[in-house]
Design a protein around this motif. Structure first.
Motif, mmCIF file in Angstrom:
data_model
loop_
_atom_site.group_PDB
_atom_site.id
_atom_site.type_symbol
_atom_site.label_atom_id
_atom_site.label_comp_id
_atom_site.label_asym_id
_atom_site.label_seq_id
_atom_site.Cartn_x
_atom_site.Cartn_y
_atom_site.Cartn_z
ATOM 1 N N VAL A 108 0.837 -1.201 0.000
ATOM 2 C CA VAL A 108 0.000 0.000 0.000
ATOM 3 C C VAL A 108 0.871 1.249 0.000
ATOM 4 C CG1 VAL A 108 -1.722 1.308 1.294
ATOM 5 C CG2 VAL A 108 -1.888 -1.202 1.157
ATOM 6 N N GLY A 109 0.628 2.127 -0.975
ATOM 7 C CA GLY A 109 1.354 3.388 -1.052
ATOM 8 C C GLY A 109 2.693 3.321 -1.748
ATOM 9 N N SER A 110 3.081 2.173 -2.264
ATOM 10 C CA SER A 110 4.387 2.040 -2.917
ATOM 11 C C SER A 110 4.445 2.830 -4.226
ATOM 12 C CB SER A 110 4.691 0.575 -3.242
ATOM 13 O OG SER A 110 4.793 -0.211 -2.094
ATOM 14 N N THR A 111 5.627 3.355 -4.510
ATOM 15 C CA THR A 111 5.918 3.838 -5.866
ATOM 16 C C THR A 111 6.678 2.731 -6.569
ATOM 17 O OG1 THR A 111 7.955 4.919 -5.073
ATOM 18 C CG2 THR A 111 5.956 6.264 -5.218
ATOM 19 N N ALA B 96 6.788 -3.176 -21.185
ATOM 20 C CA ALA B 96 5.337 -3.065 -21.326
ATOM 21 C C ALA B 96 4.757 -4.201 -22.153
ATOM 22 C CB ALA B 96 4.973 -1.717 -21.955
ATOM 23 N N GLY B 97 5.455 -5.330 -22.167
ATOM 24 C CA GLY B 97 4.886 -6.527 -22.752
ATOM 25 C C GLY B 97 3.890 -7.149 -21.795
ATOM 26 N N PRO B 98 3.351 -8.319 -22.128
ATOM 27 C CA PRO B 98 2.325 -8.926 -21.278
ATOM 28 C C PRO B 98 2.756 -9.162 -19.831
ATOM 29 C CG PRO B 98 2.270 -9.934 -23.446
ATOM 30 C CD PRO B 98 3.476 -9.034 -23.433
ATOM 31 N N VAL B 99 3.973 -9.644 -19.595
ATOM 32 C CA VAL B 99 4.405 -9.874 -18.213
ATOM 33 C C VAL B 99 4.554 -8.549 -17.474
ATOM 34 C CG1 VAL B 99 6.264 -10.726 -16.733
ATOM 35 C CG2 VAL B 99 5.472 -12.107 -18.651
ATOM 36 N N GLY B 100 5.105 -7.538 -18.153
ATOM 37 C CA GLY B 100 5.223 -6.234 -17.519
ATOM 38 C C GLY B 100 3.879 -5.651 -17.152
ATOM 39 N N LEU B 101 2.906 -5.767 -18.040
ATOM 40 C CA LEU B 101 1.565 -5.258 -17.749
ATOM 41 C C LEU B 101 0.898 -6.076 -16.647
ATOM 42 C CD1 LEU B 101 0.444 -4.522 -21.401
ATOM 43 C CD2 LEU B 101 1.022 -2.845 -19.636
ATOM 44 N N ALA B 102 1.176 -7.391 -16.612
ATOM 45 C CA ALA B 102 0.654 -8.211 -15.517
ATOM 46 C C ALA B 102 1.271 -7.792 -14.189
ATOM 47 C CB ALA B 102 0.919 -9.688 -15.790
ATOM 48 N N ALA B 103 2.562 -7.460 -14.203
ATOM 49 C CA ALA B 103 3.217 -6.978 -12.987
ATOM 50 C C ALA B 103 2.625 -5.645 -12.550
ATOM 51 C CB ALA B 103 4.724 -6.852 -13.210
ATOM 52 N N LEU C 234 -2.068 -4.832 -5.274
ATOM 53 C CA LEU C 234 -1.332 -4.866 -4.011
ATOM 54 C C LEU C 234 -1.329 -3.519 -3.292
ATOM 55 C CD1 LEU C 234 1.662 -7.073 -5.196
ATOM 56 C CD2 LEU C 234 -0.016 -7.706 -3.443
ATOM 57 N N GLY C 235 -1.868 -2.487 -3.936
ATOM 58 C CA GLY C 235 -2.032 -1.205 -3.259
ATOM 59 C C GLY C 235 -1.053 -0.119 -3.619
ATOM 60 N N ALA C 236 -0.294 -0.272 -4.703
ATOM 61 C CA ALA C 236 0.686 0.742 -5.087
ATOM 62 C C ALA C 236 0.009 2.091 -5.327
ATOM 63 C CB ALA C 236 1.434 0.300 -6.339
ATOM 64 N N ALA C 237 0.713 3.151 -4.966
ATOM 65 C CA ALA C 237 0.195 4.498 -5.176
ATOM 66 C C ALA C 237 0.348 4.930 -6.625
ATOM 67 C CB ALA C 237 0.917 5.479 -4.261
ATOM 68 N N GLY D 240 -14.135 -10.297 -10.104
ATOM 69 C CA GLY D 240 -14.071 -9.016 -10.778
ATOM 70 C C GLY D 240 -13.037 -8.043 -10.279
ATOM 71 N N ARG D 241 -12.048 -8.523 -9.543
ATOM 72 C CA ARG D 241 -11.036 -7.630 -8.987
ATOM 73 C C ARG D 241 -9.817 -7.465 -9.891
ATOM 74 N NH1 ARG D 241 -11.013 -4.081 -5.777
ATOM 75 N NH2 ARG D 241 -9.208 -4.694 -4.529
ATOM 76 N N LEU D 242 -9.679 -8.316 -10.913
ATOM 77 C CA LEU D 242 -8.443 -8.303 -11.684
ATOM 78 C C LEU D 242 -8.747 -8.609 -13.155
ATOM 79 C CD1 LEU D 242 -5.443 -7.870 -11.474
ATOM 80 C CD2 LEU D 242 -5.169 -10.217 -10.679
ATOM 81 N N PRO D 243 -9.147 -7.623 -13.932
ATOM 82 C CA PRO D 243 -9.448 -7.829 -15.357
ATOM 83 C C PRO D 243 -8.169 -7.889 -16.193
ATOM 84 C CG PRO D 243 -9.816 -5.544 -14.781
ATOM 85 C CD PRO D 243 -9.446 -6.244 -13.499
ATOM 86 N N ILE D 244 -7.420 -8.935 -16.016
ATOM 87 C CA ILE D 244 -6.081 -9.019 -16.601
ATOM 88 C C ILE D 244 -6.119 -9.117 -18.123
ATOM 89 C CG2 ILE D 244 -5.987 -11.525 -16.245
ATOM 90 C CD1 ILE D 244 -3.046 -9.005 -16.053
ATOM 91 N N ALA D 245 -7.162 -9.728 -18.692
ATOM 92 C CA ALA D 245 -7.229 -9.840 -20.149
ATOM 93 C C ALA D 245 -7.246 -8.466 -20.814
ATOM 94 C CB ALA D 245 -8.461 -10.647 -20.559
#
Length: 400
Positions: free
Chosen positions: A186-189, A195-202, A209-212, A354-359
């Protein structure tokens, strides 16, 4: 005998859909097993790791059946499979894991000690990973089924969300693992390289996970545009040799709390060096921008040998890293193949509720098995898509 077709690697830059053997209940050494299942493949994805092999950047043998991202329906099972049934729709971790060795018992299924005679860790359709046949096919055999497979609780619901759930086999847990191991909270930068699929998944995982703020760096305009549309801050690496300057322009300081390498060993330089391959560029840049005592997750693939590299050291798996910088800043580094079973059940729940629309985040795009070679070609040009192969025409023909 039943027929089968699959995507076969024929040499650098060349894959074809060919007739392959129908799967049998045997391991790669030919020993009969009863702990496996045969799946009718419902969806199977093209991965950036597959592209490394197809580009000729590994020692992958010609004739290898590709594919380690698999979702399927059980159509046959061995007599030792107790907790799964014919007709179950299941997600398959890309890790082949026995469930019995020391590392599997520690939830380190990416480095199972029993499924690969050459080294720790096994995977489907991948070089040096135990010889297990890949799943970019109509049918595939999965061993140690009770341990490895997760059954979707509602088959109809799962098929409605199949473009999201197909990401459970690899890229979503891999991106999530990178973010978790980097210490995102929470609050992480956060900065994600690639920006490929794994990067976008990350990046999507960092949000959950709560990143700011989540920044995603790349040099591909189409991928950066998609990253911005997905709610992430795009970082155009062609704009400067110094990543610190690009980070400071977004968050006001030249550092982040956590960073993720979703690029791996085929990295290129930044700014004026954007067209030059520089295998350690990402790792060195992440050490530069990650704060003291911060974390660096490294789910991006690094290989023990890179015969296609122009860098003589990299051909032997050696990188010119500024490790002293990371040591001086007390960084935490976490590398290696993701232990998918550690995460995929909780990520499945996030998708189903419905919390993670990864597609949508990775722009999942359905293609037929026959179109797989085209998918490989387009993916290699850097399109902002994640190609999902539909071997039996069971998926809705649409992009997320």
């Amino acid at each position: 005998m039943a027929s089968n077709r699959g995507v076969v690697y024929l040499g650098p830059g060349k894959v074809e859909v060919r007739s392959i053997d129908y799967p049998k209940m045997v391991n790669p050494e030919g020993k009969s097993i009863e702990h496996g299942v045969i799946l009718k493949v419902v969806s199977t994805n093209i991965c950036g790791s597959d592209q490394h092999m197809v580009r000729g950047r590994t020692t992958a043998p010609k004739g290898l059946v590709l594919g380690h991202e698999i979702t399927g329906e059980i159509i046959e099972k061995g007599k030792d499979v107790e907790y799964l049934a014919i007709g179950d729709l299941v997600t398959v971790p890309f890790n082949v894991a026995c469930g019995r060795c020391r590392t599997c018992r520690e939830q380190q299924t990416g480095v199972c000690l029993n499924v690969n005679k050459g080294r720790a860790g096994g995977a489907y359709g991948y070089v040096d990973m135990g010889g297990w046949v890949g799943g970019q096919a109509e049918y595939v055999m999965v061993p140690y089924a009770d341990f490895n497979l997760i059954r979707f609780p509602d088959k109809a619901q799962a098929l409605e969300k199949i473009l999201d759930l197909t990401m459970l086999s690899d890229i979503l847990p891999t991106g999530f693992h990178g973010a978790v191991m980097a210490g995102v909270g929470v609050g992480s930068t956060v900065y994600v390289a690639g920006a490929g699929p794994v990067g976008l998944a990350a990046a999507a995982s960092a949000h959950v996970l709560g990143a700011a703020v989540v920044m995603v760096g790349d040099m591909n305009p189409e991928r950066l545009k998609h990253a911005k549309a997905s709610g992430f801050e795009p970082i155009d690496l062609t704009k400067s040799d110094k990543l610190e300057e690009l980070i400071e322009a977004v968050v006001g300081v030249p550092e982040v709390d956590a960073s993720v390498d979703a690029v791996g060993f085929e990295a290129r330089g930044h700014g004026a060096q954007a067209t030059t391959e520089a295998p350690a560029t990402v790792l060195n840049s992440l050490m530069a921008i990650t704060r003291a005592a911060g974390g660096i997750g490294i789910p991006g693939l690094y290989v023990t040998e890179d015969p296609g590299s122009k860098d003589e050291a990299a051909k032997q798996g050696n990188l010119r890293m500024r490790f002293g910088l990371g040591w001086a800043k007390s960084h935490r580094f976490f590398t290696g193949q993701t232990p998918v079973l550690r995460y995929n059940r909780q990520l499945m729940q996030a998708i189903l509720h419905g919390r993670l629309p990864i597609a949508k985040a990775v722009n999942a795009t359905v293609i037929s098995l026959d179109d797989a070679p085209r998918g490989y070609h387009e993916f290699d040009t850097g399109v902002a898509r994640k190609f999902v192969i539909d071997p039996h025409g069971m998926l809705k023909k649409k992009s997320a």
